[in-house]
Design a protein around this motif. Structure first.
Motif, short mmCIF file in Angstrom:
data_model
loop_
_atom_site.label_atom_id
_atom_site.label_comp_id
_atom_site.label_asym_id
_atom_site.label_seq_id
_atom_site.Cartn_x
_atom_site.Cartn_y
_atom_site.Cartn_z
N ARG A 21 -4.61 -4.63 8.02
CA ARG A 21 -3.95 -5.06 9.21
C ARG A 21 -3.35 -3.44 9.56
O ARG A 21 -4.24 -2.86 8.88
CB ARG A 21 -2.90 -5.50 8.42
CG ARG A 21 -2.72 -7.33 8.28
CD ARG A 21 -2.84 -7.97 9.38
NE ARG A 21 -2.71 -9.61 8.64
CZ ARG A 21 -4.20 -10.30 8.03
NH1 ARG A 21 -5.09 -9.33 7.82
NH2 ARG A 21 -3.78 -11.03 7.37
N ASP A 22 -2.91 -3.56 10.63
CA ASP A 22 -2.60 -2.44 11.47
C ASP A 22 -1.42 -0.79 10.34
O ASP A 22 -1.57 0.19 10.79
CB ASP A 22 -2.26 -2.12 12.93
CG ASP A 22 -3.21 -3.29 13.63
OD1 ASP A 22 -4.46 -3.16 13.13
OD2 ASP A 22 -2.73 -3.52 14.90
N THR A 23 -0.91 -2.08 10.10
CA THR A 23 0.17 -1.23 9.24
C THR A 23 -0.37 -1.68 7.56
O THR A 23 -0.70 -2.49 7.05
CB THR A 23 0.96 -1.04 9.45
OG1 THR A 23 1.55 -1.97 9.14
CG2 THR A 23 2.02 -0.48 10.24
N GLU A 24 -0.19 -0.33 6.27
CA GLU A 24 -0.07 -0.94 4.92
C GLU A 24 0.80 -1.90 4.72
O GLU A 24 0.41 -2.86 3.87
CB GLU A 24 -0.10 0.30 3.98
CG GLU A 24 -0.33 0.41 2.71
CD GLU A 24 -0.19 1.64 1.50
OE1 GLU A 24 -0.22 2.50 2.96
OE2 GLU A 24 -0.35 1.49 0.85
N GLU A 25 1.82 -1.40 5.67
CA GLU A 25 3.69 -2.62 4.99
C GLU A 25 2.84 -4.17 5.40
O GLU A 25 2.74 -4.67 4.54
CB GLU A 25 4.47 -2.41 5.98
CG GLU A 25 4.81 -1.04 5.63
CD GLU A 25 4.34 0.33 5.59
OE1 GLU A 25 3.67 0.06 6.91
OE2 GLU A 25 4.18 0.96 4.79
N GLU A 26 2.44 -4.18 7.11
CA GLU A 26 1.67 -5.44 7.08
C GLU A 26 1.24 -6.47 6.46
O GLU A 26 1.15 -7.45 5.56
CB GLU A 26 1.53 -5.59 8.12
CG GLU A 26 2.14 -5.29 9.09
CD GLU A 26 1.14 -4.80 11.05
OE1 GLU A 26 0.61 -6.07 11.49
OE2 GLU A 26 1.26 -4.15 11.44
N THR A 72 -4.91 -0.71 5.48
CA THR A 72 -5.13 -0.32 7.33
C THR A 72 -6.59 -0.54 7.32
O THR A 72 -7.12 -0.22 5.99
CB THR A 72 -4.11 1.36 7.84
OG1 THR A 72 -4.89 1.94 6.66
CG2 THR A 72 -3.13 1.31 7.82
#
Ligand SMILES: Cc1cc2nc3c(=O)[nH]c(=O)nc-3n(C[C@H](O)[C@H](O)[C@H](O)COP(=O)(O)O)c2cc1C
Length: 360
Positions: free
Chosen positions: A245-250, A310
């Protein structure tokens, strides 16, 4: 741009229903032929070299419906141009003469794009249901090794003779031989000592469940050392469930949701059945021997490889795997078509750049 020794990529064909995680999370993945054709075409456009079908005769973990692997592989090959499709075969229901003949014909029909994955079986209930014998764990590998020696013998020799415990041949000549020379590529699945020993003697590829970099390195070193002693070369493929995903959190939020929504009963049922494989081998090193509940939600321990984050993080970890000797990443995704496209656009170019840098 690709270069020599570029790491290769395969994906799991969803030819069984239920997706690649045992969870009630939404999975925009379908086991239908139409979906699979679109997926195969997207995969070959996005840099995938191989697709791996699954062989399953009965439902094991909520995978209620299953299309047969060899015929499904052929049907995908008919609709693609470059992708190689690896058909999974179980010694037991298949006999080597039939498998060798069937795959040689598919090789002709598809201009040399079929491969085979010889799997030794983990699900006793399935074998009982279809009236097949269930030899104990290491004995299953004795049979598989004879199976591989037989199909390779048939593909490469005239007047092939073989005197095994499970299979015998007398002056058998297959005509025509496969297009692929010296033979159709033979993969195998399993991580136990018996699986590794077989890989170091006869298989072209060793496929293993997901695992940490350190554990994968141990397996690679072990197999390569044994293979060298046998004067045999074997390539290594590792399973990974990719959540990019675009961010690690997502990405991590998706993993948490998969686990939170796990189908607990089906995961436990799968875990119990898989013990027939994982802990049944004497040394207890087989697939699933050390898997936690969370690991088992992806049925080949794909979270453990940690290709979750990411595109940059995933590309770096793929190259780390390559640097310990891995030749191929076998990938699964939540929403196959869209994520295979994301992979081709966002991750693969970074992998190739890092490989290029490493080469200089
Ligand atoms: C990448 C991979 C793919 C596999 N595909 C199948 C399959 O399609 N059908 C099946 O019955 N078993 C499949 N297996 C299971 C193996 O054949 C084997 O039974 C299992 O990995 C346990 O082996 P072990 O005890 O030697 O580690 C697969 C295993 C791996 C690693």
């Amino acid at each position: 741009m690709t270069h020599r020794n570029a790491i290769q990529f395969a994906y799991w064909v969803p030819n069984v229903s239920g997706g690649l995680v045992i969870s009630d999370i939404e999975q925009r993945t379908d086991w239908s032929y139409d979906y699979n054709v679109r997926l195969a075409q997207a995969a070959e456009k996005n840099g995938f070299d191989y697709a791996l079908t699954q062989v399953r005769f009965t439902a094991g973990y909520g995978a209620e419906n299953q299309h047969e692997s060899v015929s499904f592989s052929h049907a995908l090959l008919a609709k693609t141009e470059k992708l190689k499709v690896i058909a999974a075969i179980l010694p037991g229901p298949w006999k080597p003469a039939l498998a060798a003949k069937q795959l040689a014909t598919i090789d002709y029909l598809t201009n040399g794009r079929i491969a085979v994955n010889i799997v030794s079986g983990w699900f006793k209930g399935e074998f009982d249901a279809i009236g097949e014998e269930w030899p104990e764990h290491d004995e299953r590998y004795v049979r598989s090794e004879e199976f591989i020696r037989s199909i390779k013998g048939i593909w490469t020799k005239d007047n092939f003779s073989f005197e095994g415990k499970y299979y015998q041949f007398t002056n058998y000549t297959l005509k025509p031989k496969p297009i692929q020379q010296p033979s159709i590529e033979v993969f195998q699945g399993g991580s136990s000592r018996a699986a590794r020993d077989m890989a170091s003697r006869v298989s072209d590829w060793y496929f293993t469940n997901g695992n940490s970099l350190e554990e994968i390195k141990k397996q690679v070193d072990d197999i390569r050392e044994k293979a060298k002693a046998n004067n045999h070369h074997v390539k290594i493929g590792v399973n990974a469930f990719i959540i990019a995903r675009d961010t690690e959190e997502e990405a991590h939020a998706v993993l948490q949701e998969i686990i939170r929504k796990a189908n607990v009963e089906a995961v436990h049922a799968f875990g119990d059945a898989a013990k027939e494989a994982g802990t049944a081998s004497k040394e207890g090193e087989g697939n699933w021997a050390k898997s936690s509940f969370e690991d088992l939600v992806q049925y080949n321990d794909g979270f453990k490889t940690n290709l979750i984050g990411t595109p940059e993080q995933i590309a770096e970890r793929i190259v780390d795997l390559k640097n310990v000797g891995v030749d191929l990443i076998l990938s699964g995704f939540l929403h196959f078509i869209e994520e295979v496209e994301y992979f081709g656009k966002k991750i693969l170019p970074l992998v190739r750049k890092l490989e290029e840098k490493n080469n200089h």
